[in-house]
Design a protein around this motif. Structure first.
Motif, short mmCIF file in Angstrom:
data_model
loop_
_atom_site.label_atom_id
_atom_site.label_comp_id
_atom_site.label_asym_id
_atom_site.label_seq_id
_atom_site.Cartn_x
_atom_site.Cartn_y
_atom_site.Cartn_z
N ASP A 156 0.83 -1.22 0.00
CA ASP A 156 0.00 0.00 0.00
C ASP A 156 0.86 1.26 0.00
O ASP A 156 0.60 2.20 -0.75
CB ASP A 156 -0.94 0.02 1.20
N GLN A 157 1.87 1.27 0.86
CA GLN A 157 2.75 2.44 0.95
C GLN A 157 3.51 2.67 -0.35
O GLN A 157 3.64 3.81 -0.82
CB GLN A 157 3.72 2.29 2.11
N LEU A 158 4.00 1.58 -0.94
CA LEU A 158 4.74 1.71 -2.19
C LEU A 158 3.84 2.15 -3.35
O LEU A 158 4.26 2.91 -4.22
CB LEU A 158 5.46 0.40 -2.54
N GLU A 159 2.60 1.68 -3.35
CA GLU A 159 1.67 2.04 -4.42
C GLU A 159 1.29 3.51 -4.37
O GLU A 159 0.96 4.10 -5.39
CB GLU A 159 0.42 1.17 -4.36
N LYS A 160 1.34 4.11 -3.18
CA LYS A 160 1.03 5.55 -3.06
C LYS A 160 2.05 6.39 -3.82
O LYS A 160 1.73 7.46 -4.30
CB LYS A 160 0.98 5.96 -1.60
N VAL B 232 6.98 7.72 -1.42
CA VAL B 232 8.07 7.25 -0.57
C VAL B 232 9.39 7.59 -1.26
O VAL B 232 9.54 7.34 -2.46
CB VAL B 232 7.96 5.71 -0.36
N PRO B 233 10.33 8.19 -0.52
CA PRO B 233 11.65 8.47 -1.12
C PRO B 233 12.29 7.19 -1.67
O PRO B 233 12.06 6.10 -1.13
CB PRO B 233 12.48 9.03 0.04
N LEU B 234 13.08 7.32 -2.71
CA LEU B 234 13.64 6.18 -3.42
C LEU B 234 14.38 5.22 -2.51
O LEU B 234 14.15 4.01 -2.56
CB LEU B 234 14.57 6.65 -4.55
N GLU B 235 15.27 5.72 -1.67
CA GLU B 235 16.05 4.82 -0.80
C GLU B 235 15.15 4.06 0.17
O GLU B 235 15.35 2.88 0.41
CB GLU B 235 17.13 5.60 -0.06
N ALA C 197 12.00 3.39 -0.40
CA ALA C 197 11.22 2.48 -1.25
C ALA C 197 12.00 1.19 -1.51
O ALA C 197 11.42 0.10 -1.50
CB ALA C 197 10.83 3.16 -2.56
N ILE C 198 13.30 1.32 -1.74
CA ILE C 198 14.13 0.13 -1.99
C ILE C 198 14.16 -0.75 -0.75
O ILE C 198 14.00 -1.97 -0.83
CB ILE C 198 15.55 0.54 -2.43
N THR C 199 14.34 -0.12 0.42
CA THR C 199 14.35 -0.87 1.68
C THR C 199 13.00 -1.55 1.91
O THR C 199 12.94 -2.72 2.30
CB THR C 199 14.68 0.06 2.86
N MET C 200 11.93 -0.83 1.64
CA MET C 200 10.59 -1.39 1.81
C MET C 200 10.35 -2.54 0.84
O MET C 200 9.74 -3.55 1.19
CB MET C 200 9.52 -0.30 1.63
N PHE C 201 10.84 -2.40 -0.38
CA PHE C 201 10.70 -3.47 -1.38
C PHE C 201 11.42 -4.72 -0.90
O PHE C 201 10.88 -5.83 -1.01
CB PHE C 201 11.25 -3.00 -2.73
N GLN C 202 12.63 -4.56 -0.38
CA GLN C 202 13.38 -5.71 0.13
C GLN C 202 12.64 -6.38 1.29
O GLN C 202 12.57 -7.61 1.37
CB GLN C 202 14.79 -5.28 0.57
#
Length: 81
Positions: free
Chosen positions: A23-27, A30-33, A35-40
């Motif tokens: 949900d957070q990433l779809e919004k 989120v700053p790129l760095e 977003a990468i951490t959240m993706f991982q």
């Protein structure tokens, strides 16, 4: 996510966390760095859920008979393959 924390999560808890990350990433705000951490983290949660499902599937493939013998059960999709 630390390994011991991940191992302690139930399937449902991991799915909730994964949905929150998605949900957070779809919004998209989120700053790129981050977003990468959240993706991982999301990938780790996804792997955890997959492992839990595989474990349950293996358990479901066995039926304990009253005499204590375990019989492998093959589902129809296994026979079609």
């Amino acid at each position: 996510m630390p390994k011991e924390t991940k191992e302690a999560l139930s399937f449902e808890e991991a799915m909730e966390q994964l949905e929150s990350v998605v949900d957070q990433l779809e919004k998209g705000d989120v700053p790129l760095e981050k977003a990468i951490t959240m993706f991982q983290e999301g990938m780790q949660l996804s792997k955890h859920c997959h492992e839990r499902l595989e474990l349950v599937e293996k358990q479901m493939d066995q039926i304990l008979h009253a005499d204590g013998e375990i019989e492998e059960v093959h589902l129809m999709e296994d026979e079609e393959a």
